[in-house]
Design a protein around this motif. Structure first.
Motif, PDB file in Angstrom:
ATOM      1  N   GLN A   1       0.808  -1.218   0.000  1.00  0.00           N
ATOM      2  CA  GLN A   1       0.000   0.000   0.000  1.00  0.00           C
ATOM      3  C   GLN A   1       0.841   1.268   0.000  1.00  0.00           C
ATOM      4  O   GLN A   1       0.576   2.189  -0.763  1.00  0.00           O
ATOM      5  N   ASP A   2       1.848   1.333   0.852  1.00  0.00           N
ATOM      6  CA  ASP A   2       2.576   2.580   1.074  1.00  0.00           C
ATOM      7  C   ASP A   2       3.916   2.573   0.352  1.00  0.00           C
ATOM      8  O   ASP A   2       4.840   1.875   0.771  1.00  0.00           O
TER       9      ASP A   2
ATOM     10  N   ALA B   1      -2.564   5.684  -1.146  1.00  0.00           N
ATOM     11  CA  ALA B   1      -1.677   6.682  -0.549  1.00  0.00           C
ATOM     12  C   ALA B   1      -1.267   7.765  -1.546  1.00  0.00           C
ATOM     13  O   ALA B   1      -0.422   8.612  -1.225  1.00  0.00           O
TER      14      ALA B   1
ATOM     15  N   GLU C   1       6.092   4.753   0.429  1.00  0.00           N
ATOM     16  CA  GLU C   1       7.109   5.408   1.251  1.00  0.00           C
ATOM     17  C   GLU C   1       7.859   4.390   2.105  1.00  0.00           C
ATOM     18  O   GLU C   1       9.065   4.515   2.326  1.00  0.00           O
ATOM     19  N   SER C   2       7.146   3.405   2.631  1.00  0.00           N
ATOM     20  CA  SER C   2       7.767   2.448   3.554  1.00  0.00           C
ATOM     21  C   SER C   2       8.131   1.116   2.904  1.00  0.00           C
ATOM     22  O   SER C   2       8.843   0.321   3.515  1.00  0.00           O
TER      23      SER C   2
END
Length: 443
Positions: free
Chosen positions: A108-109, A193, A111-112
């Motif tokens: 999902q993210d 996101a 960024e991480s």
């Protein structure tokens, strides 16, 4: 919607994944252990080769756990996952390593999900090296091909993730997932996101990659507009169970399950006057440690089948009763928490704190028959004494019906490929749509 050309809707399309009786539980082992968390609880469905299968539901419904279990990132407690003729729940060692080349995930993210200490080239190359794919030169060439496939350039090879926007980072994650040329991808909220304009470009990219590489997708999402646009079929999940599944168009235009009705009612409308009677669910989902014994949606269902306590009770009166029961269930659950147990032990527990004010607010100016009032007052007195679990049981004895006492069967709708799990699909009960129209004036 995608064009009919790209939708594998024929009944004879080959099944790639067949899931039967799948359960994924956490905890519950040992004599003194609490009940297990039933994240996925008896799920059956299939995914056809080349299609996009959607999975929707509220947060905590078990969607992500189901997706991770399909990839064997979580261990199945019970049931089977047959992938192209092989039950992957029994795979281990080299067989599991070899199979994992066929199935990947996009998280999902963005960024991480990417390691900021590695270059883009190293990130995409990682699965190739883990599986000892060909030669180092071939791996670097493969990375450049993947960068081009997802709309990036070879110049991005030596850059780091922090130098990219959210949409570009998700493109990198997609390239990494495609590195080993898999057949099946789990897309876990791949655009949630991202900004709306970026979401559209990533969705278009996923569709193009599916056509180019013959991919099969499981799309996990809470944004129903994304699901409606990209998915061929969809399953609606609540508290670990699939409540409704079928072709996307049928589920969206002829939704059969009360929970699906509630999800669709929550979709924002450009014109707020178009749906002034939004179907709002009461309370919060029950704990997956202790789900309702009948239909898991029974505590919040707007089309619930009520018992014959009083044939004259209106929907408004039943709403008051159900809200009082919901308050008692919440307080019963809170009373079992570690903090409340500690407060009891040190003498700080206050069973009636804020209780009467909540009940008065629920009652408002709605009057109930004397016999019903007596039953409720008796249970409230039990709760004021601090015995919340007993109070819940007292109201259950009088006000629980078939929805709370029996697990509903799955019923085929107009299209045999469209199924829904609800007691109201029986011929002896008023249909879901009729009840919702009566209660909420939906036309």
């Amino acid at each position: 919607m995608r064009s009919a050309r790209s939708r594998p809707t024929e009944s004879n399309v080959e099944t790639l994944i067949h899931v039967d009786g799948l359960r994924t539980y956490y905890g519950g082992e040992g004599v003194l252990a609490d009940a297990p968390v039933k994240a996925v609880d008896g799920v059956d469905f299939e995914i056809r080769r080349g299609e996009t299968f959607g999975l929707v539901g509220e947060s905590g419904s078990g969607k992500t756990t189901l997706g991770r279990t399909l990839l064997k990132l979580e261990a199945a407690t019970e049931g089977s996952i047959v992938y192209d003729g092989t039950d992957i729940t029994s795979l281990s060692g080299s067989s599991l390593t070899e199979w994992r080349q066929n199935a990947q995930i996009v998280f999902q993210d963005p960024e991480s999900s990417l390691n900021d200490r590695l270059t883009v080239g190293a990130i995409i190359r990682e699965p190739l090296e883990a599986h000892d794919w060909r030669t180092p030169t071939a791996r670097r060439q493969r990375v450049r091909e993947l960068l081009d496939a997802v709309g990036l350039t070879p110049a991005h090879y030596t850059r780091y993730p922090h130098q990219f926007s959210g949409g570009q980072r998700q493109r990198i994650a997609i390239a990494r997932a495609l590195a080993l040329n898999p057949e099946f991808l789990v897309l876990d909220e791949p655009v949630s996101a991202l900004d709306v304009s970026v979401q559209a470009r990533i969705i278009q990219l996923l569709e193009e990659l599916q056509d180019e590489f013959g991919l099969t997708y499981l799309l996990i999402a809470h944004d129903l507009s994304v699901v409606e646009h990209i998915c061929d079929r969809v399953a609606v999940m609540y508290l670990g169970k699939i409540m409704e599944k079928g072709p996307t168009e049928a589920v969206f235009s002829e939704s059969a399950n009360p929970y699906t009705h509630a999800l669709l009612s929550a979709v924002p409308e450009p014109d707020p006057t178009k749906n002034p009677n939004r179907l709002t669910l009461r309370g919060t989902p029950p704990s997956p440690r202790n789900p309702p014994s009948g239909c898991v949606f029974s505590t919040r269902c707007p089309a619930k089948i009520y018992p014959d306590v009083s044939a004259d009770l209106s929907y408004e009166q039943w709403d008051v009763i159900e809200q009082i029961r919901a308050v008692l269930r919440e307080r019963a659950r809170d009373s079992q928490s570690l903090s409340e147990r500690f407060r009891r032990r040190v003498g700080l527990y206050q069973p009636t704190a804020g209780f009467d004010a909540s009940i008065d607010a629920i009652r408002g100016d709605v009057s109930l028959p004397e016999s019903v009032t007596e039953t409720i007052e008796s249970a409230l007195a039990t709760a004021r004494a601090g015995y919340h679990q007993q109070a819940v049981r007292e109201l259950e004895e009088t006000f629980s019906g078939i929805c709370e006492n029996e697990v509903p069967a799955t019923h085929a709708q107009n299209d045999e490929t469209h199924e829904s799990r609800c007691h109201r699909h029986r011929d002896t009960y008023t249909s879901v749509q009729t009840v919702i129209n009566e209660r909420f004036n939906h036309r």
